[in-house]
Design a protein around this motif. Sequence first.
Motif, mmCIF file in Angstrom:
data_model
loop_
_atom_site.group_PDB
_atom_site.id
_atom_site.type_symbol
_atom_site.label_atom_id
_atom_site.label_comp_id
_atom_site.label_asym_id
_atom_site.label_seq_id
_atom_site.Cartn_x
_atom_site.Cartn_y
_atom_site.Cartn_z
ATOM 1 N N TYR A 14 0.843 -1.189 0.000
ATOM 2 C CA TYR A 14 0.000 0.000 0.000
ATOM 3 C C TYR A 14 0.882 1.245 0.000
ATOM 4 C CZ TYR A 14 -4.151 -2.709 0.995
ATOM 5 O OH TYR A 14 -5.192 -3.588 0.906
ATOM 6 N N HIS A 15 0.432 2.249 -0.716
ATOM 7 C CA HIS A 15 1.097 3.549 -0.720
ATOM 8 C C HIS A 15 0.305 4.463 0.197
ATOM 9 C CE1 HIS A 15 1.699 7.645 -2.559
ATOM 10 N NE2 HIS A 15 2.919 7.288 -2.247
ATOM 11 N N TRP A 16 0.998 5.118 1.121
ATOM 12 C CA TRP A 16 0.309 6.029 2.026
ATOM 13 C C TRP A 16 0.909 7.424 1.943
ATOM 14 C CZ3 TRP A 16 3.245 8.485 5.631
ATOM 15 C CH2 TRP A 16 4.413 7.863 6.062
ATOM 16 N N ILE A 17 0.074 8.405 2.269
ATOM 17 C CA ILE A 17 0.483 9.802 2.397
ATOM 18 C C ILE A 17 -0.197 10.335 3.655
ATOM 19 C CG2 ILE A 17 0.433 12.116 1.380
ATOM 20 C CD1 ILE A 17 -0.022 10.729 -1.343
ATOM 21 N N MET A 18 0.568 11.012 4.498
ATOM 22 C CA MET A 18 -0.016 11.632 5.685
ATOM 23 C C MET A 18 0.596 13.008 5.879
ATOM 24 S SD MET A 18 -0.212 10.397 9.699
ATOM 25 C CE MET A 18 -1.523 9.189 9.515
ATOM 26 N N THR A 19 -0.262 13.962 6.236
ATOM 27 C CA THR A 19 0.171 15.304 6.607
ATOM 28 C C THR A 19 -0.321 15.577 8.016
ATOM 29 O OG1 THR A 19 0.026 16.069 4.319
ATOM 30 C CG2 THR A 19 0.043 17.763 6.030
ATOM 31 N N VAL A 20 0.601 16.040 8.864
ATOM 32 C CA VAL A 20 0.234 16.379 10.247
ATOM 33 C C VAL A 20 0.680 17.799 10.556
ATOM 34 C CG1 VAL A 20 0.410 13.991 11.049
ATOM 35 C CG2 VAL A 20 2.375 15.517 11.273
ATOM 36 N N GLN A 21 0.056 18.359 11.595
ATOM 37 C CA GLN A 21 0.449 19.664 12.098
ATOM 38 C C GLN A 21 0.706 19.541 13.586
ATOM 39 O OE1 GLN A 21 -2.374 22.829 11.505
ATOM 40 N NE2 GLN A 21 -0.827 24.409 11.862
ATOM 41 N N THR A 22 1.820 20.123 14.043
ATOM 42 C CA THR A 22 2.159 20.097 15.459
ATOM 43 C C THR A 22 1.460 21.250 16.178
ATOM 44 O OG1 THR A 22 4.097 21.501 15.175
ATOM 45 C CG2 THR A 22 4.441 19.124 14.948
ATOM 46 N N SER A 23 1.510 21.218 17.489
ATOM 47 C CA SER A 23 0.839 22.272 18.270
ATOM 48 C C SER A 23 1.481 23.640 18.059
ATOM 49 C CB SER A 23 0.838 21.908 19.752
ATOM 50 O OG SER A 23 2.169 21.767 20.217
ATOM 51 N N ASP A 24 2.750 23.672 17.617
ATOM 52 C CA ASP A 24 3.389 24.967 17.351
ATOM 53 C C ASP A 24 3.295 25.380 15.881
ATOM 54 O OD1 ASP A 24 5.222 23.241 16.211
ATOM 55 O OD2 ASP A 24 6.939 23.957 17.373
#
Length: 76
Positions: A17-27
């Motif tokens: 499987y190919h995955w992509i994830m984008t996250v944002q930190t609290s700062d």
Amino acid sequence: MTAQQTTTASEQTTTQYHWIMTVQTSDGRVNTRTAIITVPDGFTRASAFDYVFKQFKADYGSPLTVLFFELQPNRL
């Protein structure tokens, strides 16, 4: 006579499987990653999400906000 097909644990099939994830930190930092994982039959989408998310948590800590997640079989 009919041929019977059996599968042993050593013959377990896998899928890439190919995955992509984008996250944002609290700062406010935003990070996007992409990769391919190979998973055994029976592996769930939720398990794949947890596997990927734990990688981000190890690098950035908590809390994290997931802005985007995509998981698709790695084939055309």
